[in-house]
Design a protein around this motif. Structure first.
Motif, PDB file in Angstrom:
ATOM      1  N   PRO A 293       0.505  -0.663   0.089  1.00 60.27           N
ATOM      2  CA  PRO A 293      -0.155   0.155   0.522  1.00 60.27           C
ATOM      3  C   PRO A 293       0.962   0.790  -0.090  1.00 60.27           C
ATOM      4  O   PRO A 293       0.694   2.504  -0.167  1.00 60.27           O
ATOM      5  CB  PRO A 293      -1.035  -0.202   1.231  1.00 60.27           C
ATOM      6  N   GLN A 294       1.760   1.231   0.392  1.00 59.23           N
ATOM      7  CA  GLN A 294       2.505   2.831   0.682  1.00 59.23           C
ATOM      8  C   GLN A 294       3.743   2.784  -0.385  1.00 59.23           C
ATOM      9  O   GLN A 294       3.315   3.783  -0.943  1.00 59.23           O
ATOM     10  CB  GLN A 294       4.204   1.774   1.065  1.00 59.23           C
ATOM     11  N   ALA A 295       3.526   1.651  -1.499  1.00 55.26           N
ATOM     12  CA  ALA A 295       4.165   2.056  -2.727  1.00 55.26           C
ATOM     13  C   ALA A 295       2.816   2.727  -3.851  1.00 55.26           C
ATOM     14  O   ALA A 295       3.532   3.528  -4.924  1.00 55.26           O
ATOM     15  CB  ALA A 295       4.824   0.480  -3.568  1.00 55.26           C
ATOM     16  N   ILE A 296       1.478   1.693  -3.948  1.00 55.82           N
ATOM     17  CA  ILE A 296       0.414   2.919  -4.235  1.00 55.82           C
ATOM     18  C   ILE A 296       0.271   4.274  -4.129  1.00 55.82           C
ATOM     19  O   ILE A 296       0.685   5.279  -4.698  1.00 55.82           O
ATOM     20  CB  ILE A 296      -0.786   2.591  -4.266  1.00 55.82           C
ATOM     21  N   ALA A 297       0.449   4.321  -2.476  1.00 53.87           N
ATOM     22  CA  ALA A 297       0.412   6.048  -1.901  1.00 53.87           C
ATOM     23  C   ALA A 297       1.651   6.847  -2.664  1.00 53.87           C
ATOM     24  O   ALA A 297       1.269   7.897  -3.442  1.00 53.87           O
ATOM     25  CB  ALA A 297       0.662   5.517  -1.168  1.00 53.87           C
ATOM     26  N   GLU A 298       2.952   6.488  -2.748  1.00 50.91           N
ATOM     27  CA  GLU A 298       4.278   6.630  -3.107  1.00 50.91           C
ATOM     28  C   GLU A 298       3.873   7.054  -4.761  1.00 50.91           C
ATOM     29  O   GLU A 298       4.381   8.574  -5.465  1.00 50.91           O
ATOM     30  CB  GLU A 298       5.596   5.920  -3.165  1.00 50.91           C
TER      31      GLU A 298
ATOM     32  N   MET B 271      -0.818  -1.580  -9.607  1.00 53.78           N
ATOM     33  CA  MET B 271       0.777  -2.042  -9.440  1.00 53.78           C
ATOM     34  C   MET B 271       1.177  -3.381  -9.838  1.00 53.78           C
ATOM     35  O   MET B 271       0.310  -4.625  -9.832  1.00 53.78           O
ATOM     36  CB  MET B 271       0.510  -1.719  -7.620  1.00 53.78           C
ATOM     37  N   ILE B 272       2.121  -3.891 -10.301  1.00 57.24           N
ATOM     38  CA  ILE B 272       2.004  -4.482 -11.447  1.00 57.24           C
ATOM     39  C   ILE B 272       3.579  -5.752 -10.729  1.00 57.24           C
ATOM     40  O   ILE B 272       3.127  -6.642 -10.579  1.00 57.24           O
ATOM     41  CB  ILE B 272       2.868  -4.170 -13.088  1.00 57.24           C
ATOM     42  N   ALA B 273       4.170  -4.861 -10.486  1.00 60.76           N
ATOM     43  CA  ALA B 273       4.978  -5.321  -9.669  1.00 60.76           C
ATOM     44  C   ALA B 273       5.946  -4.171  -8.495  1.00 60.76           C
ATOM     45  O   ALA B 273       4.651  -3.207  -8.336  1.00 60.76           O
ATOM     46  CB  ALA B 273       6.723  -5.878 -10.006  1.00 60.76           C
ATOM     47  N   ALA B 274       6.684  -4.461  -7.780  1.00 58.15           N
ATOM     48  CA  ALA B 274       6.909  -3.557  -6.679  1.00 58.15           C
ATOM     49  C   ALA B 274       7.412  -2.484  -6.547  1.00 58.15           C
ATOM     50  O   ALA B 274       7.189  -1.266  -6.020  1.00 58.15           O
ATOM     51  CB  ALA B 274       7.730  -4.302  -6.017  1.00 58.15           C
ATOM     52  N   GLY B 275       8.152  -2.241  -8.067  1.00 59.06           N
ATOM     53  CA  GLY B 275       8.731  -1.006  -8.947  1.00 59.06           C
ATOM     54  C   GLY B 275       8.759  -1.095  -9.749  1.00 59.06           C
ATOM     55  O   GLY B 275       8.407  -0.127 -10.652  1.00 59.06           O
ATOM     56  N   LEU B 276       6.772  -1.622  -9.996  1.00 57.33           N
ATOM     57  CA  LEU B 276       6.584  -0.630 -11.649  1.00 57.33           C
ATOM     58  C   LEU B 276       4.834  -0.915 -11.336  1.00 57.33           C
ATOM     59  O   LEU B 276       4.488  -1.676 -10.992  1.00 57.33           O
ATOM     60  CB  LEU B 276       6.560  -2.563 -12.503  1.00 57.33           C
ATOM     61  N   ALA B 277       4.535   0.200 -11.421  1.00 57.97           N
ATOM     62  CA  ALA B 277       2.889   0.370 -11.972  1.00 57.97           C
ATOM     63  C   ALA B 277       2.208   1.258 -13.389  1.00 57.97           C
ATOM     64  O   ALA B 277       3.704   1.988 -13.555  1.00 57.97           O
ATOM     65  CB  ALA B 277       2.640   1.428 -10.675  1.00 57.97           C
ATOM     66  N   ARG B 278       1.455   1.210 -13.196  1.00 56.77           N
ATOM     67  CA  ARG B 278       0.603   1.987 -14.605  1.00 56.77           C
ATOM     68  C   ARG B 278      -0.650   2.824 -13.855  1.00 56.77           C
ATOM     69  O   ARG B 278      -1.094   2.150 -13.402  1.00 56.77           O
ATOM     70  CB  ARG B 278      -0.093   0.906 -15.708  1.00 56.77           C
TER      71      ARG B 278
ATOM     72  N   TRP C 140      10.072   7.316  -8.088  1.00 53.83           N
ATOM     73  CA  TRP C 140       9.947   6.474  -9.426  1.00 53.83           C
ATOM     74  C   TRP C 140       9.798   8.025  -9.999  1.00 53.83           C
ATOM     75  O   TRP C 140       9.457   8.780  -9.803  1.00 53.83           O
ATOM     76  CB  TRP C 140       8.249   6.176  -8.616  1.00 53.83           C
ATOM     77  N   ARG C 141      10.202   6.923 -11.534  1.00 53.03           N
ATOM     78  CA  ARG C 141      10.129   7.615 -12.166  1.00 53.03           C
ATOM     79  C   ARG C 141       9.506   7.084 -13.409  1.00 53.03           C
ATOM     80  O   ARG C 141       8.446   5.964 -14.059  1.00 53.03           O
ATOM     81  CB  ARG C 141      11.407   7.321 -12.886  1.00 53.03           C
ATOM     82  N   LEU C 142       9.073   7.904 -14.422  1.00 55.29           N
ATOM     83  CA  LEU C 142       7.830   7.489 -15.329  1.00 55.29           C
ATOM     84  C   LEU C 142       8.590   7.557 -16.594  1.00 55.29           C
ATOM     85  O   LEU C 142      10.214   8.308 -17.556  1.00 55.29           O
ATOM     86  CB  LEU C 142       7.249   9.207 -15.820  1.00 55.29           C
ATOM     87  N   VAL C 143       8.670   6.162 -17.294  1.00 55.57           N
ATOM     88  CA  VAL C 143       9.116   6.079 -18.255  1.00 55.57           C
ATOM     89  C   VAL C 143       8.363   5.684 -19.656  1.00 55.57           C
ATOM     90  O   VAL C 143       8.559   5.216 -20.666  1.00 55.57           O
ATOM     91  CB  VAL C 143      10.504   4.623 -17.899  1.00 55.57           C
TER      92      VAL C 143
END
Length: 666
Positions: free
Chosen positions: A528-533, A609-616, A649-652
């Motif tokens: 959940p912290q990653a989602i908020a980030e 959230m796709i993975a811990a370090g990957l989101a769309r 988090w960076r936008l790719v």
């Protein structure tokens, strides 16, 4: 954002009814007294409670008029309602051999005083075994009951079915007394909780209805309009849309600021029964639709909830003040909604059938849009799944030429073996070279073939799809090469409906093509912290866009190489450096500013959230002028691909996609 529509009235003969009507008269400024007035009305059938109220309100507006003139006005209004509301069913429903049915449920609960009667309208040909229908939960006004469905709502719904403006669905109206559909402060009655926890599940089970939010709609009139707005503002993730007619809401944020004019139709006893005695002002506020909207404005903007409400500008209860108040709150907060201020319309008069019809048209547009999207998504998922299965087959056959030409569509963002930063393949030959390198590295580790454990396909708009694949790379003996399980996220686009990408000579039938690939070990679990980030990163990106700071965005938000797929004539392109990204973005912002653009507003933000370090992130945005109006197109849907780096988090990837065309009203 809103318009003034002409109110409709009609007159027809009325027969039978004797009423004693209390007639308010003015005795000096602001002072009123009641004089009993007897009037004989000849009617062919018993008037409904709504018609009786309409008669009383018409007489209240007859100050200084001759008695016969007042009577004539009343007859015209009442019979106009009767004609509009009751004759439409027989006149407009086609003879299909099937008719709708009204069923009655009697429910008992410890949450509310019982038993509670619920009227349910089943569409013609209803068969719960062959189809899961959508549900419209309609909440009646103060003093009403479930009888509202059969007497007032059913003819309007059936006419909308007949015209094709409202797809067939199940409609339910519970009898909720004058409860405001509230959980009472003292806990003695919990109507909101009952609706969410018991009524909706019971209706879904009884009639095999859709279980998802996209299959659930809510609306109401007057007290029911207020209740539907409050419930949906609190729980936007549980409903697809709300339609409120003349919602009974006060135009203030604090209870102590309610003026006598805005509470004339509610005595102290009503407030004290529901909100506590004395009134708990904090409890009133957290259950007041405008205050909820203000405090949850970003949640509503991000929810994608479809919102419709309207009120007459001649509403005798003054509810146009609350309607305007809520409209401006949502407008200021960039919450998409449809608001109508109906010229000449009272709270209860002959305009109500046409206003209910407009609400049904709104719900019909929403449902048809859903149906078109669901149909396209089902078709697209089949195509994309077949495309990805062919990719797996070609991959295991080590066919880099075919993969580069028929699976990918350059430019493509690809993982670089052994490197954290992905690589950008600008042409089909460069994609081929990347695939050859990928095969070389994989085989050096003993790779023989890959197997897919799970594949999830999501479709966005009319021309984009996203595939999340969990897979393993196996050696010849069948053991997995560490990491045992991996996640790859693919962004695909199709040009079946959009020829702007058919520029390369070797693309005669583009179909679905992969534009971007991102991968991570599957062992990393999102939190959940990653989602908020990710949400904070997205909002920060929007703030920098509105501040017109392309340099900061290029340096602090973008991760180059960056893949961008814009709108209209903007083909997919890759930006290799931060300087290139800055130049590109500065040009876009300058062009928008020249056209009067002031800022971006976001709508319907959804984080995947796709993975811990990957989101769309899926989001629609509006490009607003200084006066708050949107530049065309009013809403532009985008997908944003974010990766977690040491710097945050960076936008790719930024991917615009076309909107589906929704069939117009028949």
């Amino acid at each position: 954002m809103y318009y003034r529509a002409a109110a409709e009235r009609s007159a027809a003969p009325l027969l039978l009814r004797v009423l004693l009507v209390p007639l308010p008269k003015r005795d000096g400024p602001g002072n009123w007294f009641l004089a009993p007035v007897s009037s004989t009305l000849i009617a062919s059938r018993e008037p409904s409670p709504l018609q009786e109220t309409l008669i009383m309100q018409t007489f209240r507006n007859c100050h200084g008029r001759p008695a016969m003139s007042c009577l004539t006005m009343t007859l015209a209004l009442v019979t106009g309602w009767t004609k509009n509301a009751s004759s439409v069913s027989a006149a407009e429903l086609p003879d299909t051999g099937q008719v709708s049915q009204v069923k009655s449920l009697i429910l008992h609960s410890q949450l509310v005083p019982g038993p509670v009667k619920v009227a349910v309208l089943l569409p013609p040909g209803f068969d719960p075994q062959t189809q899961s229908h959508k549900l419209l939960l309609w909440l009646h006004g103060g003093g009403g009951s479930s009888a509202y469905l059969k007497r007032e709502l059913r003819p309007v719904v059936e006419a909308a079915w007949a015209r094709g403006t409202l797809p067939r669905l199940v409609v339910a109206v519970p009898s909720a007394r004058r409860s405001f559909y509230m959980d009472y402060r003292d806990g003695s009655q919990k109507w909101e909780t009952w609706i969410l926890r018991e009524l909706l599940p019971r209706l879904r089970e009884q009639y095999n209805l859709r279980q998802d939010p996209a299959g659930t709609f809510i609306g109401g009139y007057s007290m029911g309009g207020m209740g539907s707005l409050r419930i949906v503002f609190k729980h936007p993730d549980r409903f697809a849309a709300v339609a409120a007619i003349a919602p009974a809401i006060e135009p203030v944020f604090a209870f102590e600021h309610i003026t006598p004019f805005d509470r004339a139709y509610r005595n102290n006893g009503i407030y004290e029964t529901i909100y506590g005695d004395p009134v708990d002002r904090g409890y009133w506020q957290v259950n007041h639709p405008p205050a909820i909207a203000r405090d949850r404005i970003q949640i509503l903007a991000d929810s994608g909830l479809k919102i419709y409400f309207e009120v007459g500008d001649a509403d005798s209860l003054g509810l146009y003040r609350g309607g305007e108040f809520l409209h401006h709150i949502l407008l200021k907060g960039n919450v998409r909604h449809e608001y109508r201020l109906v010229h000449g319309a009272d709270h209860e008069d002959a305009t109500l059938p046409s206003r209910l019809t407009d609400a049904m048209r709104f719900l019909g547009r929403t449902i048809r849009s859903q149906n078109a999207e669901e149909s396209w998504q089902a078709q697209a998922r089949v195509q994309v799944t077949a495309h990805m299965r062919r990719y797996l087959q070609l991959f295991n056959q080590q066919q880099p030429d075919v993969i580069a030409r028929e699976i990918y569509g350059a430019p493509v963002l690809l993982p670089a073996p052994g490197e954290e930063v992905p690589a950008l393949a600008l042409t089909t030959p460069s994609v081929r070279e990347r695939m050859i390198e990928l095969f070389r590295v994989a085989k050096s580790n003993g790779w023989k073939r890959s197997v897919v454990h799970e594949m999830r396909t999501e479709v966005a708009g009319a021309d984009m799809a996203f595939v999340t694949m969990t897979y393993s790379r196996l050696r010849a003996a069948g053991e997995a090469i560490p990491p045992i399980r991996r996640i790859a996220h693919y962004v695909l686009a199709t040009t079946n409906t959009d020829p702007r990408y058919l520029s390369a000579k070797d693309r005669t039938d583009w179909g679905w093509r992969i534009l971007s690939v991102a991968s991570q070990p599957a062992a990393h679990v999102p939190t959940p912290q990653a989602i908020a980030e990710v949400k904070r990163a997205m909002h920060g990106y929007l703030q920098l866009l509105n501040a017109k700071e392309p340099h900061k965005i290029a340096e602090e938000v973008y991760q180059t190489p960056l893949m961008i797929r814009g709108l209209q004539d903007d083909a997919p392109r890759g930006l290799l450096t931060a300087a290139a990204a800055q130049t590109r973005l500065a040009g876009i912002l300058h062009a928008l500013t020249q056209k009067g653009w002031h800022k971006f507003a976001s709508h319907g933000m959804r984080v995947h959230m796709i993975a811990a370090g990957l989101a769309r992130i899926e989001m629609s945005s509006s490009r607003l002028l200084k006066d708050g109006t949107a530049m065309p197109p009013a809403h532009t849907p985008f997908s944003y691909l974010w990766v977690k780096r040491n710097s945050g988090w960076r936008l790719v990837g930024v991917f615009g996609h076309a909107r589906l065309t929704v069939p117009a009203d028949p």
